[in-house]
Design an enzyme around this catalytic site. Structure first.
Site, PDB file in Angstrom:
ATOM      1  N   ASP A  50       0.795  -1.128   0.054  1.00 30.07           N
ATOM      2  CA  ASP A  50       0.103  -0.080  -0.059  1.00 30.07           C
ATOM      3  C   ASP A  50       0.631   1.379  -0.078  1.00 30.07           C
ATOM      4  OD1 ASP A  50       0.915  -0.281   2.401  1.00 30.07           O
ATOM      5  OD2 ASP A  50      -1.018  -0.937   3.455  1.00 30.07           O
ATOM      6  N   ASP A  96      -7.067  -2.240  14.020  1.00 28.63           N
ATOM      7  CA  ASP A  96      -8.559  -2.904  13.801  1.00 28.63           C
ATOM      8  C   ASP A  96      -8.779  -4.157  12.946  1.00 28.63           C
ATOM      9  OD1 ASP A  96      -7.731  -1.880  11.157  1.00 28.63           O
ATOM     10  OD2 ASP A  96      -9.226  -0.604  11.045  1.00 28.63           O
ATOM     11  N   HIS A 155      -6.850  -4.655  10.200  1.00 29.95           N
ATOM     12  CA  HIS A 155      -6.798  -4.604   8.704  1.00 29.95           C
ATOM     13  C   HIS A 155      -5.277  -5.075   8.042  1.00 29.95           C
ATOM     14  CE1 HIS A 155      -4.548  -0.314   9.147  1.00 29.95           C
ATOM     15  NE2 HIS A 155      -3.782  -1.320   9.226  1.00 29.95           N
ATOM     16  N   GLU A 180      -9.509  -1.482   5.341  1.00 23.72           N
ATOM     17  CA  GLU A 180     -10.225  -1.307   6.501  1.00 23.72           C
ATOM     18  C   GLU A 180     -11.489  -2.037   6.892  1.00 23.72           C
ATOM     19  OE1 GLU A 180      -8.346   0.094   8.459  1.00 23.72           O
ATOM     20  OE2 GLU A 180      -8.037   2.315   8.271  1.00 23.72           O
TER      21      GLU A 180
END
Ligand code: GLP
Length: 264
Positions: A67, A136, A138, A143
């Site tokens: 990313d 979280d 990911h 997400e």
């Protein structure tokens, strides 16, 4: 999926580096998927060390990062391109033309994402994908509610991710880009082998959801349960909430394939 528990963060990172090195030696033109974040810094330190001391050869290796932040130029010190140059690429004999990250500063982001998928495809697909897990759950920047079959695309970051990643930005939360380009969950699941490193007590709860909880787009790391060859290397602190701890330890102590990595 296999979960391997190591006594310390150091040993967990070293095991990941050794597993990468083993694959690179077996296939010098390895297509390696790479990750960023604090967790990976130690892995890259070990790989740089192995290059220096043991001549670990990256000259034919091709890399694809997961990313990149939208709006950051490659020479921005907060970009993932900058991170990779600093922590790995400048320290080993890799050909920079063989290193790829999505370009978050591209004018047409959708075209950039399609181009990234094509590049991966043209290289024959990713042999080994290295992964971390966000707070979280990911993987990459997938997400919560990311489609489990998603491909490389633009994603909005959650406030929690912005907060978590702000530690690496000099300007604090306000300086963190709100969007990123990321390989999709489907892109990641297409890799032949997946190696995930999770360390630290603050990741214990999300790790147990990812590994032992139901498969859900709310925790995209849980999609790794679908992957036929996924190893999750963790330290004791991150393993604290895993119900299957005893079994995972047994695997590492008894399975022949782990023999060369025991007691080192
Ligand atoms: C970012 C990256 C993820 C990485 C995560 C964890 O969000 N996009 O690929 O796994 O950070 O970072 P850390 O290792 O700093 O906890």
């Amino acid at each position: 999926m296999e979960v391997i528990i190591q006594p310390t963060t150091d040993k967990a990172a070293l095991l990941v580096a050794r597993l990468i090195a083993r694959r690179l030696r077996a296939k010098p033109a390895l297509v390696l998927g790479l990750a960023t974040g604090r967790t990976m810094e130690q892995v890259y330190d070990y790989l740089a060390d192995m290059h220096r001391r043991e001549n670990l050869d990256f000259s034919l290796c091709r890399t694809f990062n997961l990313d990149e932040y939208v709006g950051l130029a490659p020479n921005d010190p907060h970009s993932y391109r900058y991170y990779m140059d600093k922590h790995l690429f400048s320290r080993v004999n890799i050909d920079k033309r063989n290193t790829h990250l999505p370009n978050g500063a591209a004018r047409d982001l959708a075209a950039e994402c399609r181009h990234y998928e094509d590049l991966i495809h043209d290289c024959g697909g990713i042999d080994l994908q290295l992964l971390g897990i966000g707070a979280d759950g990911h993987i990459g920047f997938n997400e919560p509610l990311s489609a489990l079959r998603s491909r490389t695309r633009e994603k909005a970051l959650t406030p929690a991710t912005i907060r978590q990643n702000s530690a690496l930005f000099r300007g604090g939360e306000g300086a963190v880009p709100r969007r990123a380009l990321t390989m999709g969950v489907g892109t990641i699941l297409d890799a032949s082998h997946v190696l995930t490193l999770v360390t630290g007590a603050e990741k214990a709860a999300i790790l147990s959801k990812a590994v032992e909880g139901p498969i859900t787009s709310m925790v995209t790391a849980s999609a790794l349960q679908l992957h036929p060859d996924c190893r999750v290397i963790v330290d004791e602190a991150a393993a604290k909430r895993l119900r299957g701890r005893a079994y995972y330890r047994w695997i590492f102590q008894n399975e022949p394939e782990w023999q060369e990595f025991r007691n080192r």
